[in-house]
Scaffold this active site. Structure first.
Site: not given
Ligand SMILES: Cc1ncc(C[n+]2csc(CCOP(=O)(O)OP(=O)(O)O)c2C)c(N)n1
Length: 550
Positions: A459, A150, A100-101, A38
């Site tokens: 990042m 439902k 349920f659900q 989803e």
């Molecule tokens: C759902 C979610 N969990 C955690 C984060 C925190 N976060 C921001 S950037 C990042 C790293 C992203 O790594 P990657 O997908 O390998 O991309 P890159 O920065 O290496 O280009 C994280 C963990 C987020 N933005 N979204």
């Protein structure tokens, strides 16, 4: 069908089986796309809404179906994307019994949606459907949730089926006030150093042509937000590029030194403004926004214009022109852009991600629909893909949702089937919704997927390097912690390739864009590459680090 829907994104389950059965029986004029999760459905609907300007429609079952949609609802809310989300609910008789659900959809979605409904009476369905589409797509757009027990979706409506509605308390202002337009013109006349800030509101209002005409009459430097990329063609002479934390030096300096800042459809997000008191300290501020609640929220505004961006620009253009000449200021800002552009290290043979994105930009003639996930690659794409087309840069800005990119690319490709869709995604975020490769395969969507693989949560790693003494706490995927992405693509029946040498990039891109179908390209990039320039958190935009050395 009454609401001009051609596409829905739906995943079945017990509480929505009556609706799915009706779809089967009806042979409707719209197509349902089945994603594999989803979360995939809703980000696909967001991608679709973003590139078409139409409302994205999502249909999911009760309980885990709707809870899997929550991230996307919050994401759409922050980025003002029009969605109608239809969720199944347990039967009215058992609501409140932990059936349920069962999940409290109204409770869960009230803080993250523009509006929500639980249908109590089958006769209300037509009216509520029409209201939901109206609310989602008018004023400041956003997600509207409809919870359908439902027993209601199984029932038949008899009698009046017109669905007429009258929303007394909801009348968004779209026309600008003439007095406010007058004041903007006066401000233009008095200004010597104006800057125009273009946000997503320009896209939503489809005001791109009007923006160009306005700049013909009143040429001034233009800064865009992340969501405003492509509002003005990236290659336009007056474009200084993105502002803010990872924006251009020229953009941030222009805003800091401006004496007039005209914000069209941006919400002064903190990633743009940095430390508020140092954002644009000497300027008079004009804020044109369809949402009156945005005006004065973060920045003190001198001239508020509550209006649709297109109508405001039209009103400014209908008025007699005031004589302005900002050419010295424009030259000053363009010189900064020339001196301190976005920049990167050139490696010997290894692929610089920024260079690679520039290559894709050139290869696609700056015309592809670009989708990003969240992380370093997102900022590099914002900096180095020179987007010339409106409604063609799709990125989760407000919520910053990893896992957004792959499904959003699906929705974008469905929304504009004849155009090239290029996705930039990190190895981290890709694995959050990787199952949507099956959706891409099933519908043979020719999305070009570029995994910029630095074998880290880049990042996060960058922040750990700059702020946490290189303590790489759970951010590294090297030493075999990543799967074989080419084999995974193969497992889904999708063409996959890995590239790690600069010398083969041209040939690889030739092959990828000539190929009539989806391709996964794993691009190996240096692990420690950073996004620069950068405004450290909590600092003003005048304190950028990593600006191009002379
Ligand atoms: C759902 C979610 N969990 C955690 C984060 C925190 N976060 C921001 S950037 C990042 C790293 C992203 O790594 P990657 O997908 O390998 O991309 P890159 O920065 O290496 O280009 C994280 C963990 C987020 N933005 N979204």
């Amino acid at each position: 069908m009454d609401n001009d829907v051609d596409v829905i994104f739906g995943y079945p389950g017990g509480s929505v089986l009556p609706i799915f059965d009706s779809l089967y029986e009806m042979n409707p004029s719209f197509k349902n796309y089945l994603c594999r999760h989803e979360q995939g459905l809703i980000h696909a609907a967001e991608g679709y809404a973003r590139v078409t300007g139409k409302t994205g429609v999502v249909l999911a079952t009760s309980g885990p179906g709707i809870t899997n949609l929550l991230t996307g609802i919050a994401d759409a809310m922050l980025d003002s994307l029009p969605l109608v989300v239809i969720a199944g609910q347990v039967s009215s008789a058992v609501i409140g019994t932990d059936a349920f659900q069962e999940a409290d959809v109204i409770g869960l979605t009230t803080p993250i949606s523009k509006h929500n409904y639980q249908i109590k009476n089958v006769a209300d369905i037509p009216r509520i459907m029409n209201e939901a589409f109206h609310i989602a797509s008018s004023g400041r757009k956003g997600p509207v949730v409809i919870d359908i027990p439902k027993n209601i979706s199984e029932a038949l409506v008899e009698g009046d089926y017109s669905g007429d509605f009258h929303l007394a308390g909801y009348q968004p202002t779209t026309q600008p006030n003439a007095g406010q337009i007058e004041r903007v013109l006066e401000a233009l006349l008095q200004a010597e150093k104006p800057v125009l800030l273009a946000g997503a509101g320009v896209h939503f209002a489809k005001a791109n042509e009007e923006l160009l005409t306005f700049l013909d009459r009143y040429p001034m430097p233009v800064v865009n937000t992340l969501q405003g990329i492509g509002a003005l063609p990236g290659s336009h002479r007056l474009s200084l590029g993105m502002g803010g934390m990872h924006g251009s030096y020229a953009s941030n300096q222009a805003i800091i030194n401006a004496d007039l800042l005209i914000n069209i459809g941006s919400r002064f997000d903190d990633r743009l403004t940095g430390k508020l008191s140092e954002f644009s300290p000497h300027s008079k501020v004009v804020h044109i926004d369809i949402d009156p609640a945005e005006i004065g929220k973060n920045i003190k505004v001198d001239i508020p214009v509550v209006s649709d961006a297109k109508l405001a620009l039209e009103a400014l253009l209908e008025a007699d022109a005031v004589q302005v000449d900002y050419s010295d200021w424009i030259d000053h800002c363009l010189a900064k852009k020339e001196d301190k552009p976005f920049w990167y290290y050139n490696y010997d043979q290894l692929i610089s991600p920024q260079w690679f994105i520039e290559k894709v930009s050139q290869k696609t003639n700056h015309q592809a629909i670009v989708i990003t996930d969240v992380g370093q690659h997102q900022m590099w794409a914002a900096q180095f893909y020179c987007q010339d087309k409106p409604l063609s840069f799709v990125s989760s800005g407000g919520l910053g949702t990893m896992g957004f990119g792959l499904p959003a690319a699906i929705g974008a490709q469905i929304g504009r089937p004849d155009e090239t869709v290029a996705l930039f995604v990190g190895d981290g975020g890709y694995q959050m919704t990787i199952q949507e490769l099956a959706t891409i395969k099933q519908y043979n969507l020719p999305v070009k997927i570029f995994i910029l693989n630095n074998e880290t949560l880049g990042m996060v790693r960058q922040w750990q390097e700059l702020l946490y003494d290189e303590h790489y706490s759970e951010s590294l995927f090297n030493d075999g912690k990543n799967p074989d992405f080419v084999k995974i693509a193969d497992g889904y029946g999708i063409k996959g390739m890995q590239i790690s040498q600069e010398s083969i990039v041209d040939e690889a891109l030739e092959e990828v864009f000539a190929y009539d179908g989806p391709v996964v390209v794993e691009v190996m990039i240096p692990m420690k590459e950073k996004v620069f320039p950068m405004v450290p958190a909590g600092k003003g935009n005048g304190e950028m680090t990593g600006v191009k050395p002379i």
